[in-house]
Design an enzyme around this catalytic site. Structure first.
Site, PDB file in Angstrom:
ATOM      1  N   SER A  46     -13.106  -5.076   2.580  1.00 62.51           N
ATOM      2  CA  SER A  46     -14.158  -4.447   1.763  1.00 62.51           C
ATOM      3  C   SER A  46     -15.557  -4.894   2.198  1.00 62.51           C
ATOM      4  O   SER A  46     -16.389  -5.242   1.366  1.00 62.51           O
ATOM      5  CB  SER A  46     -13.950  -4.751   0.274  1.00 62.51           C
ATOM      6  OG  SER A  46     -12.762  -4.184  -0.201  1.00 62.51           O
TER       7      SER A  46
ATOM      8  N   GLY B 101     -17.128   0.738  -0.497  1.00 63.61           N
ATOM      9  CA  GLY B 101     -17.866   1.982  -0.288  1.00 63.61           C
ATOM     10  C   GLY B 101     -19.208   2.045  -0.986  1.00 63.61           C
ATOM     11  O   GLY B 101     -20.038   2.897  -0.665  1.00 63.61           O
ATOM     12  N   PHE B 102     -19.452   1.130  -1.904  1.00 61.30           N
ATOM     13  CA  PHE B 102     -20.697   1.195  -2.680  1.00 61.30           C
ATOM     14  C   PHE B 102     -21.918   0.980  -1.797  1.00 61.30           C
ATOM     15  O   PHE B 102     -22.971   1.601  -2.003  1.00 61.30           O
ATOM     16  CB  PHE B 102     -20.656   0.150  -3.794  1.00 61.30           C
ATOM     17  CG  PHE B 102     -21.530   0.487  -4.973  1.00 61.30           C
ATOM     18  CD1 PHE B 102     -21.012   1.142  -6.071  1.00 61.30           C
ATOM     19  CD2 PHE B 102     -22.876   0.150  -4.983  1.00 61.30           C
ATOM     20  CE1 PHE B 102     -21.804   1.466  -7.165  1.00 61.30           C
ATOM     21  CE2 PHE B 102     -23.681   0.469  -6.060  1.00 61.30           C
ATOM     22  CZ  PHE B 102     -23.151   1.130  -7.167  1.00 61.30           C
TER      23      PHE B 102
ATOM     24  N   TYR C 283       0.854  -1.189   0.000  1.00 61.05           N
ATOM     25  CA  TYR C 283       0.000   0.000   0.000  1.00 61.05           C
ATOM     26  C   TYR C 283       0.891   1.241   0.000  1.00 61.05           C
ATOM     27  O   TYR C 283       1.570   1.525   0.980  1.00 61.05           O
ATOM     28  CB  TYR C 283      -0.914   0.028   1.217  1.00 61.05           C
ATOM     29  CG  TYR C 283      -1.848  -1.148   1.352  1.00 61.05           C
ATOM     30  CD1 TYR C 283      -2.212  -1.922   0.259  1.00 61.05           C
ATOM     31  CD2 TYR C 283      -2.373  -1.502   2.594  1.00 61.05           C
ATOM     32  CE1 TYR C 283      -3.062  -3.012   0.399  1.00 61.05           C
ATOM     33  CE2 TYR C 283      -3.238  -2.576   2.743  1.00 61.05           C
ATOM     34  CZ  TYR C 283      -3.567  -3.339   1.639  1.00 61.05           C
ATOM     35  OH  TYR C 283      -4.417  -4.406   1.790  1.00 61.05           O
TER      36      TYR C 283
ATOM     37  N   LEU D 160     -17.884  -3.152   3.056  1.00 63.69           N
ATOM     38  CA  LEU D 160     -18.851  -2.166   2.558  1.00 63.69           C
ATOM     39  C   LEU D 160     -18.841  -2.110   1.035  1.00 63.69           C
ATOM     40  O   LEU D 160     -19.268  -1.122   0.439  1.00 63.69           O
ATOM     41  CB  LEU D 160     -18.542  -0.777   3.139  1.00 63.69           C
ATOM     42  CG  LEU D 160     -18.765  -0.651   4.647  1.00 63.69           C
ATOM     43  CD1 LEU D 160     -18.230   0.677   5.153  1.00 63.69           C
ATOM     44  CD2 LEU D 160     -20.247  -0.796   4.976  1.00 63.69           C
ATOM     45  N   GLY D 161     -18.352  -3.185   0.406  1.00 63.01           N
ATOM     46  CA  GLY D 161     -18.353  -3.219  -1.045  1.00 63.01           C
ATOM     47  C   GLY D 161     -17.580  -2.079  -1.663  1.00 63.01           C
ATOM     48  O   GLY D 161     -18.048  -1.439  -2.599  1.00 63.01           O
TER      49      GLY D 161
END
Length: 329
Positions: A204, A209-210, A56, A206-207
């Site tokens: 992820s 952020g989606f 990262y 929250l997908g």
């Protein structure tokens, strides 16, 4: 903050962790000062589990987390990863390595960047198809014997790979993508973890952020946001997935919570051996995510969510085709 236990060796962590990747890479411009405030606020709220990786940045995220934890390292569980090598002249080019000598060198470099004497949870980020998993985990086990690492983990490993690794040294946690729109682990990976007594760490949740409902148009994504190149955020898939989010929004309103909180509460409700690591670089979103730990979903709620967003309903693959080849390895 409630706590949960990963693996049979007793790694205790906060029920929600903090994914730090987006603070330094992939999701638009960096703001190290705001990211450091977010890490400190997480500590104040009882979050003890922080997730990073050497790739990262590359390398910048470990350095950021190390600075933020100075003077507050006690009681904190730091998880980092090795295995994805990015070309220093072109970070978009990547290779995968699980060679024993690379494992040792990567660990030494991560310790230095994090400013710590030990890594609590050390993951292989992606499985190297050219190196037997027994050799990679054997090198990781030596790091445990040397006191440089406390617990071992794998990321995006297939069930058979997980079994072979676990025979060499106990694996404490498996990390993979898992959320209301990425439920593939339920088929084989999660049952294998539970059979072997391995904790499960969804990234992820929250997908990307989606599932928060904050992304309404493709143009909402910054030009340098890698989600623009992800199938689920493109073309017809975008609108189909937006329709799924509308269902989550409706139920969240009835539960007096945000869509993101409902999505996180659902992940948390899938088992006490699951510790999601939603990522954010902003304090308000962190506080919203932490609030999900206090939302209780009844069996009726869970059944309804399953009807609204059944398994395998998301449109599009979770990564571009080339990147999909390195998952579930």
């Amino acid at each position: 903050m409630k706590t949960r236990t990963l693996g049979r060796a007793g790694l205790h962590v906060s029920a929600l962790g903090l994914g730090c990747m987006g603070m330094s890479d992939f999701y638009g411009q960096r703001d190290d000062a705001e990211s450091q405030r977010t890490i400190h606020r997480a500590l104040d709220l009882g979050v003890t589990f922080f997730d990073t990786a050497d790739m990262y940045g590359p390398f910048l995220n470990e350095e950021l987390l190390g600075r933020a934890l100075q003077g507050r390292r006690a009681g904190v569980v730091v998880a980092t990863k090795f295995g994805i090598q990015r070309d220093p002249t072109d970070p978009a080019k990547r290779g995968i390595s699980g060679r024993p000598e690379y494992v040792k060198a990567a660990c030494e470099a991560s310790l230095k960047r994090l400013g710590t004497d030990y890594i609590d949870l050390y993951y292989q980020h992606r499985v190297d198809p050219a190196t037997p998993i027994e050799e990679t985990v054997g090198a990781m086990a030596e790091l445990v014997q040397e006191g440089k690492v406390r617990y071992l983990g794998l990321s995006e490993a297939a069930p058979d790979t997980l079994r072979r690794a676990h025979q060499v040294h106990p694996i404490t946690a498996l990390q993979t993508e898992y959320s209301l729109w990425s439920r593939e682990p339920e088929d084989n990976i999660l049952p294998t973890c539970r059979e072997l007594g391995i904790g499960f760490v969804p990234y992820s949740p929250l997908g990307r952020g989606f599932l928060t409902g904050q992304i309404q148009r493709f143009e909402d994504l910054a030009e340098d946001d890698y989600r623009r190149f992800t199938p689920r955020f493109q073309g017809e898939n975008f609108q189909k997935n937006l329709d799924l989010v509308a269902r989550i929004k409706e139920m969240a309103a009835e539960k007096s919570c945000t869509p993101g909180q409902l999505a996180l509460a659902w992940v948390l409700a899938q088992g006490e051996d699951i510790v999601p690591i939603p990522g954010t670089k902003r304090v308000p979103y962190l506080e919203e995510n932490v609030g999900a730990a206090d939302i209780l979903l009844s069996l009726e709620d869970l059944s309804r969510i399953n009807q609204l967003v059944p398994p395998h309903i998301a449109a599009g693959q979770r990564y571009p085709e080339q990147m999909m080849q390195s998952v579930n390895g």
